[in-house]
Design an enzyme around this catalytic site. Structure first.
Site, PDB file in Angstrom:
ATOM      1  N   ASP A  11     -30.604  81.827  60.161  1.00  0.00           N
ATOM      2  CA  ASP A  11     -30.517  80.325  59.996  1.00  0.00           C
ATOM      3  C   ASP A  11     -29.625  79.778  60.986  1.00  0.00           C
ATOM      4  O   ASP A  11     -28.906  80.417  61.615  1.00  0.00           O
ATOM      5  CB  ASP A  11     -30.017  80.236  58.552  1.00  0.00           C
ATOM      6  CG  ASP A  11     -29.750  78.875  58.237  1.00  0.00           C
ATOM      7  OD1 ASP A  11     -30.756  77.915  58.561  1.00  0.00           O
ATOM      8  OD2 ASP A  11     -28.728  78.435  57.736  1.00  0.00           O
ATOM      9  N   LEU A  12     -29.948  78.542  61.114  1.00  0.00           N
ATOM     10  CA  LEU A  12     -28.996  77.830  62.215  1.00  0.00           C
ATOM     11  C   LEU A  12     -27.753  77.049  61.601  1.00  0.00           C
ATOM     12  O   LEU A  12     -26.679  77.371  62.025  1.00  0.00           O
ATOM     13  CB  LEU A  12     -29.775  76.670  62.893  1.00  0.00           C
ATOM     14  CG  LEU A  12     -29.127  75.825  63.765  1.00  0.00           C
ATOM     15  CD1 LEU A  12     -28.547  76.636  65.188  1.00  0.00           C
ATOM     16  CD2 LEU A  12     -29.981  74.735  64.518  1.00  0.00           C
ATOM     17  N   ASP A  13     -28.104  75.846  60.530  1.00  0.00           N
ATOM     18  CA  ASP A  13     -26.861  75.290  60.220  1.00  0.00           C
ATOM     19  C   ASP A  13     -26.119  75.904  59.146  1.00  0.00           C
ATOM     20  O   ASP A  13     -26.618  76.463  58.153  1.00  0.00           O
ATOM     21  CB  ASP A  13     -27.653  73.844  59.242  1.00  0.00           C
ATOM     22  CG  ASP A  13     -28.438  73.134  60.333  1.00  0.00           C
ATOM     23  OD1 ASP A  13     -27.834  72.853  61.378  1.00  0.00           O
ATOM     24  OD2 ASP A  13     -29.456  72.513  59.646  1.00  0.00           O
ATOM     25  N   THR A  19     -22.815  72.996  61.379  1.00  0.00           N
ATOM     26  CA  THR A  19     -23.600  71.734  61.089  1.00  0.00           C
ATOM     27  C   THR A  19     -24.006  71.498  59.572  1.00  0.00           C
ATOM     28  O   THR A  19     -24.082  70.266  59.111  1.00  0.00           O
ATOM     29  CB  THR A  19     -25.165  71.777  61.821  1.00  0.00           C
ATOM     30  OG1 THR A  19     -25.543  72.875  62.074  1.00  0.00           O
ATOM     31  CG2 THR A  19     -24.772  71.374  63.452  1.00  0.00           C
ATOM     32  N   LYS A  47     -28.291  72.884  50.585  1.00  0.00           N
ATOM     33  CA  LYS A  47     -28.220  73.442  51.733  1.00  0.00           C
ATOM     34  C   LYS A  47     -29.566  74.425  51.992  1.00  0.00           C
ATOM     35  O   LYS A  47     -30.184  74.812  50.698  1.00  0.00           O
ATOM     36  CB  LYS A  47     -27.197  74.696  51.655  1.00  0.00           C
ATOM     37  CG  LYS A  47     -25.945  74.132  52.104  1.00  0.00           C
ATOM     38  CD  LYS A  47     -24.639  75.248  52.111  1.00  0.00           C
ATOM     39  CE  LYS A  47     -23.322  74.631  52.280  1.00  0.00           C
ATOM     40  NZ  LYS A  47     -22.369  75.912  52.251  1.00  0.00           N
ATOM     41  N   SER A 118     -34.934  77.813  60.956  1.00  0.00           N
ATOM     42  CA  SER A 118     -34.322  76.667  60.482  1.00  0.00           C
ATOM     43  C   SER A 118     -35.352  75.720  59.887  1.00  0.00           C
ATOM     44  O   SER A 118     -36.382  75.855  60.193  1.00  0.00           O
ATOM     45  CB  SER A 118     -33.603  76.118  61.704  1.00  0.00           C
ATOM     46  OG  SER A 118     -32.898  74.730  61.161  1.00  0.00           O
ATOM     47  N   ALA A 119     -34.544  75.060  58.822  1.00  0.00           N
ATOM     48  CA  ALA A 119     -35.557  74.093  58.226  1.00  0.00           C
ATOM     49  C   ALA A 119     -35.362  72.701  58.808  1.00  0.00           C
ATOM     50  O   ALA A 119     -35.851  71.589  58.481  1.00  0.00           O
ATOM     51  CB  ALA A 119     -35.018  73.728  56.597  1.00  0.00           C
ATOM     52  N   LYS A 149     -37.592  76.668  52.777  1.00  0.00           N
ATOM     53  CA  LYS A 149     -37.087  77.634  52.025  1.00  0.00           C
ATOM     54  C   LYS A 149     -36.824  76.876  50.533  1.00  0.00           C
ATOM     55  O   LYS A 149     -36.751  75.655  50.540  1.00  0.00           O
ATOM     56  CB  LYS A 149     -35.511  77.931  52.420  1.00  0.00           C
ATOM     57  CG  LYS A 149     -35.690  78.390  53.875  1.00  0.00           C
ATOM     58  CD  LYS A 149     -34.421  78.114  54.664  1.00  0.00           C
ATOM     59  CE  LYS A 149     -34.534  78.634  56.327  1.00  0.00           C
ATOM     60  NZ  LYS A 149     -33.317  78.401  56.766  1.00  0.00           N
ATOM     61  N   GLU A 173     -28.100  84.109  56.365  1.00  0.00           N
ATOM     62  CA  GLU A 173     -28.395  82.669  55.730  1.00  0.00           C
ATOM     63  C   GLU A 173     -27.058  82.445  54.938  1.00  0.00           C
ATOM     64  O   GLU A 173     -26.209  83.252  54.649  1.00  0.00           O
ATOM     65  CB  GLU A 173     -29.404  82.866  54.729  1.00  0.00           C
ATOM     66  CG  GLU A 173     -30.656  82.323  54.831  1.00  0.00           C
ATOM     67  CD  GLU A 173     -30.843  80.701  55.112  1.00  0.00           C
ATOM     68  OE1 GLU A 173     -29.960  80.117  54.870  1.00  0.00           O
ATOM     69  OE2 GLU A 173     -32.011  80.227  55.859  1.00  0.00           O
ATOM     70  N   ASP A 174     -26.739  81.038  54.943  1.00  0.00           N
ATOM     71  CA  ASP A 174     -25.612  80.456  54.308  1.00  0.00           C
ATOM     72  C   ASP A 174     -25.890  79.854  53.109  1.00  0.00           C
ATOM     73  O   ASP A 174     -25.031  79.364  52.283  1.00  0.00           O
ATOM     74  CB  ASP A 174     -24.690  79.509  55.083  1.00  0.00           C
ATOM     75  CG  ASP A 174     -25.354  78.434  55.430  1.00  0.00           C
ATOM     76  OD1 ASP A 174     -26.472  78.368  55.683  1.00  0.00           O
ATOM     77  OD2 ASP A 174     -24.659  77.288  55.271  1.00  0.00           O
TER      78      ASP A 174
HETATM   79  C1  BG6 Z   1     -31.311  72.736  56.998  1.00  0.00           C
HETATM   80  C2  BG6 Z   1     -30.012  72.393  56.360  1.00  0.00           C
HETATM   81  O1  BG6 Z   1     -30.809  73.749  58.006  1.00  0.00           O
HETATM   82  O2  BG6 Z   1     -31.995  71.635  57.295  1.00  0.00           O
HETATM   83  C3  BG6 Z   1     -30.389  71.284  55.306  1.00  0.00           C
HETATM   84  O3  BG6 Z   1     -29.463  73.576  55.743  1.00  0.00           O
HETATM   85  C4  BG6 Z   1     -31.163  70.299  56.076  1.00  0.00           C
HETATM   86  O4  BG6 Z   1     -29.008  70.909  54.614  1.00  0.00           O
HETATM   87  C5  BG6 Z   1     -32.521  70.665  56.391  1.00  0.00           C
HETATM   88  O5  BG6 Z   1     -31.680  69.095  55.017  1.00  0.00           O
HETATM   89  C6  BG6 Z   1     -33.089  69.662  57.249  1.00  0.00           C
HETATM   90  O6  BG6 Z   1     -32.573  69.359  58.458  1.00  0.00           O
HETATM   91  P1  BG6 Z   1     -33.092  68.145  59.026  1.00  0.00           P
HETATM   92  O7  BG6 Z   1     -32.046  68.083  60.308  1.00  0.00           O
HETATM   93  O8  BG6 Z   1     -34.411  68.050  59.504  1.00  0.00           O
HETATM   94  O9  BG6 Z   1     -32.814  66.853  58.205  1.00  0.00           O
HETATM   95 MG    MG Z   2     -27.917  77.078  56.467  1.00  0.00          MG
END
Ligand code: BG6
Ligand code: MG
Length: 224
Positions: A11-13, A19, A47, A118-119, A149, A173-174
């Site tokens: 996962d990224l964030d 982030t 998250k 990543s989402a 997810k 993942e976090d």
């Molecule tokens: C995920 C985050 O990686 O991305 C979420 O954990 C976030 O908090 C989601 O809502 C979507 O991100 P973005 O940048 O497309 O708004």
């Molecule tokens: Mg995350």
């Protein structure tokens, strides 16, 4: 489980960089403008979840927002993203979380394939600012998948790209939604955070500084 893992999907964030905090600050700011207060405990439910679904969860806190138009929701989601973009504009390679680069080097030495799952639609921009674009063999971001997810698609998409069986993949993942997604894919899940949030992780550590291939592999080999 005799087979060694062949791929690791990060996962990224909140895993590669902090982030997840910026997403929280941006949602908190937007929520306050709507007269809604969100705290860190509530944020655990945001998250890993898509932008629009996160907004829906915040709006659900006040019944007055029940009939909000899709147009207004899009405007609010775009506003949150502007706040978020303001934060990530300051990211530099120094913002890669402790232990992450060393762990990636360890995995490279073992010849594992590496992906981001990543989402976020901002994932390419974040990776660029961290100067990590070249390190990963493949990046799954929100644009590549149809189900976010906790659906496993983010993780299975990367494994399918590599042609590697899911049981030979590790996901990191976090978020609770992310751990659910990894487990649903039949992969080995590594959680970074608190047991209260990530109870279903196959292997749990508190921070990225504890990431170690040797420690993970011991647990991976003993799973049922
Ligand atoms: C995920 C985050 O990686 O991305 C979420 O954990 C976030 O908090 C989601 O809502 C979507 O991100 P973005 O940048 O497309 O708004
Ligand atoms: Mg995350």
């Amino acid at each position: 489980m005799g087979n060694l893992p062949k791929a690791v999907i990060f996962d990224l964030d909140g895993v590669i960089t902090d982030t997840a905090e910026y997403h929280f600050f941006a949602w908190k700011q937007l929520a306050e403008e709507l007269g809604v207060t969100i705290d860190r405990a509530f944020n655990e439910r945001l998250k890993g979840v898509s932008r629009i679904e996160s907004l829906n969860r915040i709006l659900a806190l006040n019944p007055e927002f029940k009939d909000m138009s899709e147009e207004e929701k899009s405007r609010l989601a775009a506003k949150k993203n502007e706040y978020y973009k303001g934060f990530i504009a300051h990211l530099t390679p120094k913002d890669v979380l402790p232990g992450v680069k060393q762990f990636i080097e360890e995995l490279r030495e073992k010849d594992l394939r590496l992906a981001i799952g990543s989402a976020s639609k901002n994932a390419p921009e974040v990776l660029k600012r961290l100067e990590l674009e070249q390190i990963f063999d493949y990046v799954v971001d929100a644009a590549k998948i149809s189900k976010g997810k906790p659906d496993p698609e983010t993780f299975t998409n990367a494994a399918d790209y590599f042609g590697i069986p899911y049981e030979q993949c590790i996901g990191i993942e976090d978020s609770e939604a992310g751990i659910q997604a990894i487990n649903a894919a039949g992969m080995f899940s590594v959680g970074i955070g608190q047991a209260s949030d990530l109870a279903k992780a196959n292997y749990l550590i508190k921070t990225t500084a504890e990431l170690s291939y040797t420690a993970i592999i011991k647990c991976y080999n003993h799973r049922k």
